[in-house]
Design an enzyme around this catalytic site. Sequence first.
Site, PDB file in Angstrom:
ATOM      1  CD  GLU A  48     -19.114 -41.586  21.282  1.00 53.37           C
ATOM      2  OE1 GLU A  48     -19.241 -42.493  20.428  1.00 53.37           O
ATOM      3  OE2 GLU A  48     -19.163 -41.804  22.507  1.00 53.37           O
ATOM      4  NE  ARG A  52     -15.267 -40.876  28.613  1.00 49.67           N
ATOM      5  CZ  ARG A  52     -14.620 -42.001  28.374  1.00 49.67           C
ATOM      6  NH1 ARG A  52     -13.524 -42.286  29.020  1.00 49.67           N
ATOM      7  NH2 ARG A  52     -15.080 -42.827  27.464  1.00 49.67           N
ATOM      8  CE  LYS A 136     -20.870 -46.345  24.071  1.00 49.21           C
ATOM      9  NZ  LYS A 136     -20.110 -45.083  24.148  1.00 49.21           N
TER      10      LYS A 136
HETATM   11  O1  LIG Z   1     -17.853 -42.315  27.199  1.00 45.07           O
HETATM   12  C1  LIG Z   1     -18.808 -42.985  26.812  1.00 45.07           C
HETATM   13  O2  LIG Z   1     -19.875 -42.520  26.429  1.00 45.07           O
HETATM   14  C2  LIG Z   1     -18.696 -44.425  26.846  1.00 45.07           C
HETATM   15  O3  LIG Z   1     -19.677 -45.070  26.763  1.00 45.07           O
HETATM   16  C3  LIG Z   1     -17.424 -45.046  26.959  1.00 45.07           C
HETATM   17  C4  LIG Z   1     -16.589 -45.034  25.702  1.00 45.07           C
HETATM   18  O4  LIG Z   1     -17.330 -45.203  24.550  1.00 45.07           O
HETATM   19  C5  LIG Z   1     -15.612 -46.095  25.833  1.00 45.07           C
HETATM   20  O5  LIG Z   1     -14.930 -45.916  27.040  1.00 45.07           O
HETATM   21  C6  LIG Z   1     -14.635 -46.155  24.733  1.00 45.07           C
HETATM   22  O6  LIG Z   1     -14.055 -47.387  24.884  1.00 45.07           O
HETATM   23  P1  LIG Z   1     -12.528 -47.691  24.631  1.00 45.07           P
HETATM   24  O7  LIG Z   1     -12.332 -47.708  23.162  1.00 45.07           O
HETATM   25  O8  LIG Z   1     -12.325 -49.006  25.280  1.00 45.07           O
HETATM   26  O9  LIG Z   1     -11.761 -46.593  25.316  1.00 45.07           O
END
Ligand SMILES: O=C(O)C(=O)C[C@H](O)[C@H](O)COP(=O)(O)O
Length: 214
Positions: A48, A52, A136
Amino acid sequence: MSSTPESSPALSSVLDVVPVMPVVVVKRVEDAVPIARALVAGGLPAIELTLRTPVALDAIAAIAAEVPEILVGAGTIVTPGQAKEAADAGARFLVSPGATPTLLAAMAGTGLPFLPGTSTVSEALAVLETGVTEMKFFPAEASGGAAYLSSIASPVPAARFCPTGGITAATAPSYLALPNVGCVGGSWLTPAALVDSGDWAAIETLAREAAALR
Ligand SMILES: O=C(O)C(=O)C[C@H](O)[C@H](O)COP(=O)(O)O
């Protein structure tokens, strides 16, 4: 999976491809293909790629062109326009951190499978009302974690989740043991320090450990 995206059959479930969905931030487009190859080598043929960074769409396109054996998706879809941009770049599934009616319609309009973000029962029910059963759960740890998902498994049995947000290799098994969890998402497989230093072997090792979680 050796077929090209064009020749692949429609993906029936995003949740059943890998036990851990690598959530990846790419700052340099040239890192995208080696990361994808390391994940595949470690036994995780899915990624995925989060929208960003300015290079994210190019990174998706590079992976789609050069690593056809990985299922590449786009994450952090937060505007309707991004859904089409990601599909045009070659994404084969879409993931959003939340779900508005407009965003749901835009993601559905691409024809791709997608995981809309939910964190409450009402949000999950709203997504189910549109005919979408996979979603999700975000931000997972901050929203109640595995205990929350366990609690709603009986009252909301139609929903299946990919919890993401704050999950680690240590906490992933408690989620994966739940009947309403297909996979978990996490960024721990591709920490910035390893990506920045080009340590693809270390990423492969993290992927191998994650692939063995189920
Ligand atoms: O970017 C997106 O679409 C999100 O919804 C956020 C990410 O899925 C999380 O930030 C991942 O989480 P971590 O594994 O804690 O880094």
